[in-house]
Design a protein around this motif. Structure first.
Motif, short mmCIF file in Angstrom:
data_model
loop_
_atom_site.label_atom_id
_atom_site.label_comp_id
_atom_site.label_asym_id
_atom_site.label_seq_id
_atom_site.Cartn_x
_atom_site.Cartn_y
_atom_site.Cartn_z
N ALA A 5 -1.37 3.00 -0.39
CA ALA A 5 -1.17 2.46 0.96
C ALA A 5 -1.26 3.56 2.01
O ALA A 5 -1.84 3.37 3.09
CB ALA A 5 0.19 1.76 1.04
N ALA A 6 -0.68 4.71 1.71
CA ALA A 6 -0.74 5.83 2.65
C ALA A 6 -2.19 6.28 2.86
O ALA A 6 -2.60 6.57 3.99
CB ALA A 6 0.10 6.99 2.14
N GLU A 7 -2.96 6.31 1.78
CA GLU A 7 -4.35 6.72 1.89
C GLU A 7 -5.18 5.72 2.69
O GLU A 7 -5.95 6.09 3.58
CB GLU A 7 -4.95 6.89 0.49
CG GLU A 7 -6.43 7.24 0.49
CD GLU A 7 -7.00 7.29 -0.90
OE1 GLU A 7 -8.22 7.04 -1.05
OE2 GLU A 7 -6.24 7.56 -1.86
N LEU A 8 -5.03 4.44 2.39
CA LEU A 8 -5.87 3.43 3.03
C LEU A 8 -5.47 3.16 4.48
O LEU A 8 -6.31 2.82 5.31
CB LEU A 8 -5.80 2.12 2.23
CG LEU A 8 -6.39 2.16 0.82
CD1 LEU A 8 -6.22 0.81 0.13
CD2 LEU A 8 -7.87 2.56 0.84
N SER A 9 -4.18 3.29 4.78
CA SER A 9 -3.72 3.02 6.14
C SER A 9 -3.76 4.25 7.03
O SER A 9 -3.70 4.14 8.26
CB SER A 9 -2.29 2.47 6.11
OG SER A 9 -1.38 3.48 5.69
#
Length: 535
Positions: A523-527
């Motif tokens: 989630a941190a990577e994609l957002s």
């Protein structure tokens, strides 16, 4: 009683029953998740909380407490893979596995254990997974325990579990109380048929509604067939809508395109999807080292009624025979009890005709203990292999070698001794050649001479792990410690298939914790921004 699923649907949740589709189509999203069990549910919750568009795909139906009527005749064909009759290729092992929204978390018996520290230590030594340890995972387990109400079960154990507790304590074997993920449990004992009171904190009741409340879309009765990839990226997923029977394709097809694809179809379904898709597998590891916790069973008749269908299914366990066994030596085993319901009991019990009928007439006095064999650590215990059968459907080959049978004999002896110590008047290993025994001395002699081989000694399992194992390098595993595929940049695996061995404990909490960790990283990577561990 209110049904939160029906309330959510009435309020506008995006749910598509693919069996009702009039035509096919193409859908675009940020993240596509295949599977709605422990891994898929947690992942959907975290990614939707990060503001990402999420689509969930489930092969089984969406059912809820209004549909859970405590009837085996309803539950098994509706909620389980192959109507609760899934078997290994040689038919020697019966596998209970969920097939509905929420996956196996909808129908499991709620037993919750953290991954044992020695398992993490083994993974570090053998698979280079230095990032994973009991210490580094502790906070993830704690967060999921809090979120899913994993608590000590303070209600006294039912009579079935008391047999294990009493017999083990008399023999000096340590026992413990099992933590359960329930809230306001009515202590009915029908957990395996879906919770009719919404007490079980499964993905059906927790993470999936949370994701749907944020705008995620759920497709049920939709079969994921093949991932398309171009170079080192997945481009799309081909899916086939099923007829209302949930078995045969309707002819309608959907294509999903996404930035990232998460496979969470379980440790048989996930490897099968990747094999069908011909994803890169240069070291031929995909589908191999699939583990089951092979389970052998001992049945006993007690002097008084046991009524093993009533009360929390599993509340007592013993790890005595795990602790005394070297991790990579002869297989250790965990002792637990199962609930007994007429269909489950009768179809697992050995014998036929009058002998079988006699045991069924004693149903209310029956106690059963299970031994979960810890496979995957001994060099001779390499598990099984998922391959494709007819129409590309998964088949699990699972050879039962001498290392399994040696442990099975020790387990049958241990369980019989415990049952006699608890006052059993008759003990019968679930084995086609076992005549049943009236004393411990008689059982000790008889079990020592039983022929142990497939289809004669009953073996079952409800825990499927491995097949897409984690490692530090592609020559030792399919995914890395984050669940990221080594060869395809936008593909992750978030379920029990990533475990490099079995666990020696019921796996749901291990999947919850690891999926929460890896979904947060994703989630941190994609957002593009840090995301809290759990919303």
């Amino acid at each position: 009683m209110e049904d939160p699923i029906r309330i959510g649907l009435a309020a506008g949740w995006k749910h598509v029953d693919a069996s009702k589709l009039g035509k096919g189509g193409t859908i675009d999203t940020d993240v596509l998740i295949v599977g709605t069990g422990a891994g898929g549910g947690v992942t959907a919750d975290l990614l939707s909380a990060a503001g990402l568009r999420v689509v969930l795909i489930e092969e089984g139906p969406l059912r809820s407490s209004s549909d859970f009527r405590m009837l085996e005749s309803d539950a098994y064909p509706e909620l389980y893979q192959e109507s609760a009759a899934r078997k290994t290729a040689d038919k020697a092992i019966n596998i209970l596995q969920g097939r509905c929204v929420g996956g196996s978390t909808t129908v499991n018996w709620t037993s919750s254990f953290r991954t044992p520290p020695e398992v993490f230590d083994f993974w570090q030594r053998q698979f280079g997974l230095q990032q994973l340890s009991a210490s580094s995972m502790s906070s993830w387990f704690a967060v999921m325990e809090h979120k899913l109400w994993v608590r000590p079960w303070e209600t006294p154990p039912n009579a079935n579990n008391k047999v294990l507790a009493l017999g083990a304590e008399k023999l000096g074997f340590e026992v413990g109380a099992i933590k359960r993920n329930v809230k306001g449990c009515w202590n009915l004992g029908y957990c395996g048929m879906g919770c009719p009171t919404n007490a079980k904190q499964s993905m059906l009741l927790t993470t999936i509604p949370a994701a749907l409340n944020r705008g995620a879309t759920l497709y049920s009765r939709l079969r994921a067939e093949r991932l398309r990839f171009d170079g080192n990226r997945i481009s799309a997923l081909d899916c086939s809508a099923l007829q209302p029977d949930g078995i045969y394709p309707s002819g309608r097809r959907l294509l999903f395109r996404a930035r990232h694809f998460v496979v969470a179809g379980g440790a048989i379904g996930s490897p099968a999807l990747l094999i069908r898709s011909s994803v890169p597998d240069p070291y031929r590891l995909l589908g191999k080292r699939t583990f089951l916790h092979p389970v052998v069973i001992s049945s006993a008749l007690m002097p008084d009624r046991v009524d093993a269908y009533a009360g929390a299914p599993q509340s007592i366990y013993s790890d005595h025979f795990l602790r005394e066994a070297p991790l990579d030596g002869p297989l250790g085993f965990k002792l637990e009890t199962p609930p007994l319901h007429p269909v489950l009991y009768s179809t697992t019990l050995q014998g036929f005709g009058e002998a079988h009928a006699h045991l069924m007439r004693e149903f209310t006095r029956a106690n059963v203990i299970l031994a979960l064999l810890r496979d995957g650590f001994n060099p001779e215990s390499r598990g099984g292999q998922v391959r494709l059968g007819l129409a590309g459907q998964p088949v699990l080959d699972y050879p039962l070698g001498e290392v399994i049978w040696e442990a099975a004999r020790r387990a049958l002896l241990a369980m019989a001794e415990i049952q006699f110590a608890a006052g059993a008047r008759w003990v019968n290993p679930v084995h086609e050649a076992a005549p049943g025994y009236s004393t411990w001395a008689e059982a000790k002699r008889g079990i020592a001479e039983l022929p142990l081989k497939p289809l004669i000694c009953r073996v079952v399992s409800a825990h499927v792990m491995g097949g897409c194992g984690m490692a530090d390098a592609p020559h030792r595993g399919v995914v890395d410690h984050r669940g990221r595929h080594f060869w395809l940049d936008n593909l992750s695996v978030h379920d029990g298939s990533v475990f490099p061995t079995s666990l020696g404990v019921n796996p749901q909490l291990s999947i919850y914790g690891l999926a929460a960790r890896n979904a947060s990283l994703l989630a941190a990577e994609l957002s593009g921004r840090p995301v809290p561990a759990i919303p």
